[in-house]
Design a protein around this motif. Sequence first.
Motif, short mmCIF file in Angstrom:
data_model
loop_
_atom_site.label_atom_id
_atom_site.label_comp_id
_atom_site.label_asym_id
_atom_site.label_seq_id
_atom_site.Cartn_x
_atom_site.Cartn_y
_atom_site.Cartn_z
N ILE A 1 36.96 -12.66 25.94
CA ILE A 1 36.88 -13.67 24.88
C ILE A 1 36.24 -14.95 25.39
N GLN A 2 36.35 -15.22 26.69
CA GLN A 2 35.70 -16.40 27.24
C GLN A 2 34.18 -16.30 27.11
N ASP A 3 33.64 -15.08 27.24
CA ASP A 3 32.21 -14.89 27.03
C ASP A 3 31.84 -15.23 25.59
N ALA A 4 32.68 -14.82 24.63
CA ALA A 4 32.40 -15.11 23.22
C ALA A 4 32.49 -16.60 22.94
N ILE A 5 33.48 -17.27 23.54
CA ILE A 5 33.62 -18.72 23.34
C ILE A 5 32.39 -19.45 23.86
N GLY A 6 31.87 -19.01 25.00
CA GLY A 6 30.68 -19.64 25.55
C GLY A 6 29.43 -19.42 24.73
N LYS A 7 29.46 -18.43 23.84
CA LYS A 7 28.29 -18.11 23.02
C LYS A 7 28.37 -18.72 21.61
N ILE A 8 29.31 -19.61 21.36
CA ILE A 8 29.47 -20.16 20.01
C ILE A 8 28.20 -20.84 19.50
N PRO A 9 27.55 -21.72 20.27
CA PRO A 9 26.30 -22.31 19.74
C PRO A 9 25.24 -21.26 19.42
N ALA A 10 25.13 -20.22 20.26
CA ALA A 10 24.16 -19.17 19.99
C ALA A 10 24.54 -18.38 18.74
N LEU A 11 25.84 -18.16 18.52
CA LEU A 11 26.29 -17.45 17.33
C LEU A 11 25.98 -18.25 16.07
N GLU A 12 26.17 -19.57 16.12
CA GLU A 12 25.85 -20.41 14.97
C GLU A 12 24.37 -20.32 14.62
N SER A 13 23.53 -20.26 15.64
CA SER A 13 22.09 -20.14 15.39
C SER A 13 21.75 -18.76 14.83
N ALA A 14 22.32 -17.71 15.42
CA ALA A 14 21.99 -16.35 14.97
C ALA A 14 22.50 -16.07 13.57
N LEU A 15 23.65 -16.64 13.22
CA LEU A 15 24.23 -16.41 11.90
C LEU A 15 23.70 -17.37 10.84
N GLY A 16 22.97 -18.41 11.27
CA GLY A 16 22.38 -19.35 10.33
C GLY A 16 23.38 -20.28 9.68
#
Length: 605
Positions: free
Chosen positions: A199-214
């Motif tokens: 889950i720490q990997d997912a937390i670190g990817k939050i900005p990237a997820l916001e960009s990918a999900l628009g």
Amino acid sequence: MKNQQMKRHARRMRRNGLQPMVVIDSNGPVPDLAAVIIARGLWRYRSEIGPIALALVLVAASLTLHLSHPGWWIGILGTAIVSASALGLVGDRIGLSLRIERLYAATVALSAGGWLAAATALGVAYRPLPQIILVGTPILSVPWWVHRRRRARVRVERTLAAWPEISQSVGLAGSRVMSAVVDVWGWRARFGLARGQTIQDAIGKIPALESALGTFRGAVRVYPTRDDRANRFELRVLNIDPHANAIAWPGPSVTTITEPIDLGPFEDAAPARVLLLRRHALIGGIAGSGKSGGINVLMGNLSACGDVVIWAIDLKRGMELQPWAECIDRLATTPEEARRLLRDAVVVLEARAATLAETGKRVWEPTRDNPALVIIIDEYAELAEEAADATSYSDSIARRGRAVAVQLIAATQRPTQKAMGKGAVRSQMDVRLGFRVRERKDVDLILGQGMLNAGWHAQTLNAPGKFLVSAPEHDTPRRARAYLLTDETVRATAEKHTGSRPPLDEVSRRAIDEATILSDPEPRDAPPQGKGTATTPRADATGPQDGPEVVLWQMLSQAPDEGTPIVHLMNGTGMGRSWIYYRLQDLSKTGRATQTTRGRWRATS
């Protein structure tokens, strides 16, 4: 055989980064390809064509039932009535949270069931049944097509269908979608992680997820799943910010400190409830982050509790807590008053501990006759700076106060070790409320070491009143927003509960009186007696005159016809509310003082 060779050739070209040419064999692949395209289109737009599909199913069912079981129409009609009633009454249990949604579902169920019953009995061609279904289907479909949550669900499904590509682009390749739910504010989904991902990997990817999900910035949250599995996480995406505007306080959520206090709603509208009994609390955040609003919410709830006595320290001359003075048993606004208040709190602590030891009990159970004592300190750093010797008392309370229900609630901007008096106060705080901070390192100061790396990003809170709560029952970083109490609400709440505040228990009051006599055995000089000067009443005929009693009698004697407020009597004598009320009751029994209106007293002559 030829088709298999073409597929293998196409796969080799894709691996080499080339786009294979589509060769259509005129002997038969065209119908197959068309069928695939049509099937994919129907599946992709299955939500939009749902009402039409339902109408076709009704027609087919009516044709079959009319030919085989025309007498079943009574049962079909009864089932439709029961189903429509259930959807209208308890539809919220299956996700129909709004009343208009339940009404629409009940209308569709009753209309479809009624038409099917009529067509079963009379036949689908019986006029005007064909006209009814042709006209009724598009009319009843309009609410379905324009429904916001349905359209949001469709968008979510299409987004999750593209998750393999999204996960590859954000660095979570191999993760998979397990389930998804659309709610009022957005949607949330559970994901399974690939081997070795956490889950720490997912937390670190939050900005990237916001960009990918628009999404907009700050719209994505990552939480552990309820089963707390290491290879899973819950993704929450907000379409709108439920905390964009201030949320009015609905009123006290408790009447006893033994119940959790509702501080404000989380982003999913669930209440942020925190139990304060036998816990110390720390409130931190920069100026303007909403700490005072959080204290107002606590005061509004504690003032409604009939088993809590409230003491408070506000070294800004009472600027923050003075509006609650009518509900505060004792308010210190100077360093010396703060020192005496905390000293008396330690006296209460020790007296209660001795009483528990004598009776063989382990904890002090709050009741109206034996209330808990909650001490609220605004800007604790000012206390440590202006009354450094007083912090030793607060340190003792923090270490020993839980069992005897003597509790601290401290608010400060940066709870550094120096600001907290170099004692054990900060480490003893079980409940942490983190409002907005300016520097990332302040997150660990307020919420605890390592909380920043665990996803508690208080530096990203973007409005006054937003906070993160860390407590035994809140171990995941969920944003909440404290309720807003206006000045009028504070004034009305304080006036409402001032007459129902409990007095300090007899054990604690007696211990404070004895400690006061030992620390200041010589009575203060009484004013000269003479014409126009009232004599000072005594607690008993032979006891010495106490200084605060002299001041109290003078203020009552000089009070106007409407009387003097209790708050003025407390400020003038320097004593707490319980002490004032006990003395007023004694004077009232002997006919020397009378209550003019609620909260106002004067001498009878």
